[in-house]
Design an enzyme around this catalytic site. Structure first.
Site, mmCIF file in Angstrom:
data_model
loop_
_atom_site.group_PDB
_atom_site.id
_atom_site.type_symbol
_atom_site.label_atom_id
_atom_site.label_comp_id
_atom_site.label_asym_id
_atom_site.label_seq_id
_atom_site.Cartn_x
_atom_site.Cartn_y
_atom_site.Cartn_z
ATOM 1 N N ASN A 173 -34.485 19.344 16.256
ATOM 2 C CA ASN A 173 -34.657 19.118 14.888
ATOM 3 C C ASN A 173 -35.457 18.017 14.185
ATOM 4 O OD1 ASN A 173 -31.280 20.401 14.037
ATOM 5 N ND2 ASN A 173 -33.307 21.552 14.158
ATOM 6 N N ASP A 209 -26.399 28.506 11.947
ATOM 7 C CA ASP A 209 -27.827 29.201 11.774
ATOM 8 C C ASP A 209 -28.151 29.716 10.392
ATOM 9 O OD1 ASP A 209 -30.397 29.029 12.438
ATOM 10 O OD2 ASP A 209 -30.147 30.743 14.003
#
Length: 257
Positions: free
Chosen positions: A85, A37
């Site tokens: 995503n 991340d």
């Protein structure tokens, strides 16, 4: 690089060596899951574009796997693209998909890793599906770290797919719903997960300071240890990795207590 930065870099390397020297390889996790991340926030802080941030994150992967190979890790799961995503703008998603394909090709070309895709294959573009299938075939003989590339992956999606697969399997075997209901247990569900026949993650590392799983391997991480690191993924260092291993080794795991 100014003198202060050189001195800081030297001290970090010396500290990493010290931590590595005290690392007990018998206590190293066999399976590490990584939530990579912070690419976009790293890019923003560096004054770079989002695509450059994703590229910098991609460049970190080979380095990370090298550290894993030095410390007897056997399985690594890299979360490269979540099902969430796909909601990102096309101007970000399309370059990201291309970068991820490049990552897969680079891992194959490296020759040290055995690749396995985990995720909903049918959600991915046809070209990426072909790349992943070819990568698995090309590396099937490799006697190295098993690298799960989690692309189009979501923990809830995996469990739903496992149940669907289990139902299809029962139907093919001619089982009635009553027979299936009696037969269902934890092991049966496990045999239909994307990671079937693999050990569950011992350690999950998440970078960028966020302290949540976001749906990562919900079934498999029931007994996993977690390590949350403040560094954004492109800035993740070997010393951060070694600290995660040291922290893991220091914990006392009491399953079932």
């Amino acid at each position: 690089m100014i003198l202060r930065d050189k001195l800081r870099s030297l001290l970090v390397r010396l500290y990493a060596r010290r931590v590595e020297g005290h690392l007990d390889h018998a206590q190293v996790p066999k399976h590490i899951g990584v939530i990579m991340d912070g690419n976009r926030r790293w890019a923003k802080a560096a004054g770079s574009t989002t695509a450059q941030g994703h590229r910098a994150g991609a460049d970190k992967i080979g380095e990370f796997l090298g550290w894993c190979s030095e410390t007897d890790v056997e399985v690594v799961t890299l979360w490269l693209l979540s099902t969430d995503n796909f909601d990102r703008p096309q101007e970000e998603l399309v370059p990201l998909l291309g970068i991820i394909e490049d990552v897969v090709r680079d891992l194959v070309a490296d020759g040290r890793w055995r690749l396995h895709h985990v995720g909903a294959m049918d959600l991915l573009p046809a070209g990426m599906q072909s790349t992943l299938k070819e990568a698995e075939e090309a590396t099937a003989h490799v006697d190295g770290i098993l690298v799960n590339v989690a692309i189009g992956y979501g923990g809830r999606q995996e469990i739903a797919d496992a149940v669907r697969s289990m139902l299809h399997d029962a139907h093919d075997k001619g089982m009635s719903m009553e027979e299936l209901a009696e037969a269902v247990d934890i092991d049966m569900i496990g045999r239909h997960l994307y990671t079937k026949a693999q050990p569950d993650p011992d350690l999950v590392i998440r970078t960028s300071g966020e302290q949540r799983l976001s749906g990562f391997m919900l079934w498999q991480t029931a007994h996993s240890e977690y390590y949350f690191c403040e560094a954004y993924w492109p800035a993740f260092r070997k010393v951060d990795f070694l600290r995660a291993l040291r922290d893991y080794a220091a914990r006392h795991r009491r399953f079932g207590s």
